[in-house]
Design a protein around this motif. Structure first.
Motif, PDB file in Angstrom:
ATOM      1  N   HIS A 338      29.801   7.374 -34.094  1.00 25.79           N
ATOM      2  CA  HIS A 338      29.581   7.375 -32.640  1.00 25.79           C
ATOM      3  C   HIS A 338      30.821   6.809 -31.980  1.00 25.79           C
ATOM      4  O   HIS A 338      31.196   5.651 -32.215  1.00 25.79           O
ATOM      5  N   GLU A 343      32.588  10.220 -23.575  1.00 22.72           N
ATOM      6  CA  GLU A 343      32.051  11.122 -22.561  1.00 22.72           C
ATOM      7  C   GLU A 343      32.583  10.773 -21.173  1.00 22.72           C
ATOM      8  O   GLU A 343      32.897  11.644 -20.365  1.00 22.72           O
ATOM      9  N   SER A 358      38.065  12.400 -30.233  1.00 21.44           N
ATOM     10  CA  SER A 358      36.742  12.654 -30.800  1.00 21.44           C
ATOM     11  C   SER A 358      36.321  14.079 -30.491  1.00 21.44           C
ATOM     12  O   SER A 358      36.805  14.690 -29.528  1.00 21.44           O
ATOM     13  N   ILE A 359      35.406  14.571 -31.319  1.00 21.60           N
ATOM     14  CA  ILE A 359      34.806  15.895 -31.136  1.00 21.60           C
ATOM     15  C   ILE A 359      33.296  15.719 -31.248  1.00 21.60           C
ATOM     16  O   ILE A 359      32.780  15.373 -32.309  1.00 21.60           O
ATOM     17  N   ASN A 360      32.594  15.924 -30.126  1.00 16.35           N
ATOM     18  CA  ASN A 360      31.135  15.780 -30.081  1.00 16.35           C
ATOM     19  C   ASN A 360      30.679  14.398 -30.544  1.00 16.35           C
ATOM     20  O   ASN A 360      29.701  14.246 -31.284  1.00 16.35           O
ATOM     21  N   GLY A 361      31.409  13.368 -30.114  1.00 15.16           N
ATOM     22  CA  GLY A 361      31.035  12.004 -30.466  1.00 15.16           C
ATOM     23  C   GLY A 361      31.425  11.589 -31.856  1.00 15.16           C
ATOM     24  O   GLY A 361      30.992  10.526 -32.319  1.00 15.16           O
ATOM     25  N   LYS A 367      36.103  14.361 -38.369  1.00 13.41           N
ATOM     26  CA  LYS A 367      35.548  15.696 -38.188  1.00 13.41           C
ATOM     27  C   LYS A 367      36.382  16.748 -38.916  1.00 13.41           C
ATOM     28  O   LYS A 367      35.844  17.637 -39.592  1.00 13.41           O
ATOM     29  N   THR A 379      27.693  13.731 -38.658  1.00 10.62           N
ATOM     30  CA  THR A 379      26.964  13.970 -37.414  1.00 10.62           C
ATOM     31  C   THR A 379      27.103  12.756 -36.511  1.00 10.62           C
ATOM     32  O   THR A 379      27.518  11.661 -36.941  1.00 10.62           O
ATOM     33  N   ASN A 380      26.742  12.953 -35.257  1.00 14.24           N
ATOM     34  CA  ASN A 380      26.681  11.858 -34.304  1.00 14.24           C
ATOM     35  C   ASN A 380      25.312  11.205 -34.374  1.00 14.24           C
ATOM     36  O   ASN A 380      24.325  11.836 -34.788  1.00 14.24           O
TER      37      ASN A 380
END
Length: 413
Positions: A338, A343, A358-361, A367, A379-380
């Motif tokens: 995370h 964002e 970051s990519i998608n958190g 990643k 995963t986030n």
């Protein structure tokens, strides 16, 4: 080795040996056969082993063996002859044990002393042995001196004190130290990670819910025409009799070319989704996290920002040091990350191509480096689910992801 001419032999047990089982076992058991071959017949003589005296038990597979002239007692595990398992397998109870190749005709204890009936005493028992060894007849013996110690779960609340590991950086990597460095400890929330006992029924309900939801959405747009919707006339294609062919009505049956599809998908009408309350799903996540902690498979790291490179080799080496993850013989892992504040930064200004962190958190190096590692999933923390937690053996979680999970779980109460 037994010669090929003596592979088949017959051992006749006399009635006198039947009346005294201990005499028979002391003279006939655990003996090495030696053969004498002639031109017409083959005879077999039995000679005992000339090793130390062992005591065997026919009631249990776990036996105590006393060496001759010594006071030490050996604990031996016997593999039954009908058990076909490779002792080199890690899941085998014989993994890492030394095999005992010698057997002796010493004192035999705990022999079943129940005498056979009179009718069985008069009958002659003929045993045909076809290319068998002593291990195949009596079972292989393994010494329990090098047996693995059983692993017990740490009781609560001491279980909630978890160390924080640091991922090895390529610049600060030490070849002499194969383990990750511990940078501190943290106390986990008992409400999220301290669920006891573990409710297996709740975990099962959540897994079924997730699988049904995925199945219901998989072919949501797929739909085939039924027999009433497919193009074609309803008239009879040929006469009922006289043609020598099978009777047929219209030209749209499922087994005909250009006909309908039998039992095909029906689109949005055919939905396999099931309902599960949100509180039950949240409780299932807590149960899965508590189970990982109880197994000792929950690993906390200070963060994936220490990965200075996006190369797969860097991440693979770091995961091996953290918990023997990946590789050819390593275990599978579920990586949860995370990135805090990513964002808000994207909303204020559009970052340059070189400023993406970051990519998608998920940290960008993590990643990219994990794309070619087939034993891990990244995963986030927002997409944390019970199915993936139970599917992968170990769970590696960053400190920021841990804090976000605890805040989210506690706020939803």
């Amino acid at each position: 080795m037994i010669p090929a001419t003596a592979l088949r032999r017959a051992v006749c047990i006399s009635a006198s040996a039947r009346r005294n089982p201990s005499t028979y076992l002391s003279t006939a058991s655990w003996m090495r056969p030696s053969t004498t071959t002639t031109t017409t017949t083959t005879t077999t003589e039995f000679k005992p082993f000339s090793s130390s005296t062992y005591s065997f038990s026919t009631k249990t597979q776990l036996q105590n063996i006393n060496e001759e002239g010594g006071d030490d007692e050996k604990r031996v595990l016997v593999m039954p002859p009908n058990l076909k398992i490779d002792p080199r397998c890690v899941s085998s109870p014989f993994y890492g044990l030394d095999k005992i190749s010698d057997r002796n005709t010493g004192g035999i204890e705990d022999v079943d002393s129940s005498a056979a009936s009179d009718e069985e005493e008069l009958q002659m028992e003929r045993i045909e042995i076809d290319d068998v060894t002593d291990d195949e007849i009596h079972g292989a013996m393994y010494d329990l001196a090098n047996a693995r110690e059983p692993v017990y779960a740490i009781p609560l609340p001491n279980r909630l004190h978890v160390p924080i590991l640091q991922l090895a950086s390529p610049n600060t990597h030490n070849d002499t130290n194969d383990a990750a460095e511990e940078v501190g400890t943290i106390h986990l929330s008992s409400d999220v990670f301290g669920q006891d006992p573990i409710r297996v029924d709740i975990l099962h309900r959540c897994v079924v819910y997730q699988r049904n939801k995925k199945r219901g959405l998989r072919n949501n747009g797929a739909r085939t025409k039924t027999i009433s919707e497919v193009s074609g006339s309803g008239r009879k294609v040929r006469p009922q009799k006289g043609g020598g062919t099978a009777r047929a009505g219209h030209s749209r049956p499922p087994h005909w070319r250009g006909g309908a599809k039998a039992h095909g998908p029906k689109g949005s009408v055919q939905n396999y989704e099931t309902k599960l309350n949100k509180k039950v799903r949240r409780l299932a996540v807590k149960m899965a996290l508590s189970q990982k902690l109880k197994e000792g498979n929950l690993i906390l790291v200070d963060g994936f920002e220490n990965l200075d490179s996006f190369k797969t080799k860097t991440l693979a080496r770091a995961l091996v040091e953290v918990g023997d993850i990946g590789g050819r013989y390593g275990c599978t892992a579920y990586l949860v990350d995370h990135v805090v504040g990513d964002e808000h930064e994207e909303e204020e200004e559009e970052p340059d191509e070189g400023a993406i962190t970051s990519i998608n958190g998920i940290h960008v190096n993590l990643k990219v480096a994990s794309r070619n590692l087939h034993k891990i999933k990244v995963t986030n923390q927002r997409f944390l689910n019970v199915y993936d937690i139970l599917k992968y053996e170990k769970m590696v979680m960053s400190l920021s992801a841990f804090q976000a999970i605890e805040e989210r779980m506690c706020d939803e109460e």
